[in-house]
Design a protein around this motif. Sequence first.
Motif, mmCIF file in Angstrom:
data_model
loop_
_atom_site.group_PDB
_atom_site.id
_atom_site.type_symbol
_atom_site.label_atom_id
_atom_site.label_comp_id
_atom_site.label_asym_id
_atom_site.label_seq_id
_atom_site.Cartn_x
_atom_site.Cartn_y
_atom_site.Cartn_z
ATOM 1 N N LYS A 33 -8.967 4.481 -2.169
ATOM 2 C CA LYS A 33 -8.394 4.711 -0.843
ATOM 3 C C LYS A 33 -9.379 4.163 0.179
ATOM 4 O O LYS A 33 -10.567 4.000 -0.123
ATOM 5 N N VAL A 40 0.952 3.920 -3.016
ATOM 6 C CA VAL A 40 0.591 5.308 -2.756
ATOM 7 C C VAL A 40 1.751 6.227 -3.111
ATOM 8 O O VAL A 40 1.567 7.268 -3.719
ATOM 9 N N SER A 67 -13.490 8.586 -1.464
ATOM 10 C CA SER A 67 -12.500 8.422 -2.536
ATOM 11 C C SER A 67 -13.161 7.858 -3.803
ATOM 12 O O SER A 67 -14.284 7.385 -3.783
ATOM 13 N N ARG A 120 0.840 -1.200 0.000
ATOM 14 C CA ARG A 120 0.000 0.000 0.000
ATOM 15 C C ARG A 120 0.869 1.242 0.000
ATOM 16 O O ARG A 120 0.662 2.162 -0.784
#
Length: 123
Positions: free
Chosen positions: A63, A8, A68, A4
């Motif tokens: 997200k 990101v 999101s 993750r």
Amino acid sequence: MSLRTALVSLGIAAAGGALVVGAASPALANGAHDDWGHHHDGHHHEFYQGRVNAPGGLNLRDKPTRGSAVIRHAHHGEIVSIFCKTPGESVKGNPLWYLLADGTWAWGAARFIDNIGPAPRWC
């Protein structure tokens, strides 16, 4: 670095329902996992399973928040593959979100996904 965090930091963008990642090789560095759950130290890690329990289905997002972008929609009763869980925005009292490993790497609120077998590991 978790998957993750790596994703990101690379600045993921949803394009036409597909995940577009710039410079994919750094995301797989440092022992990260690829799309099939293979750890790059040679070990294979199975995905966890869940079933969508939301009556109208579940919006899967980019997200772990309700505001999101929606990546795709999972239908009621659909079996999903779960990579890991993380805390996010609380949904009906449940702050956990699952990162789904269905090719889109979308987030689903754990409140609306029943585990099949063991609970997913932390991201």
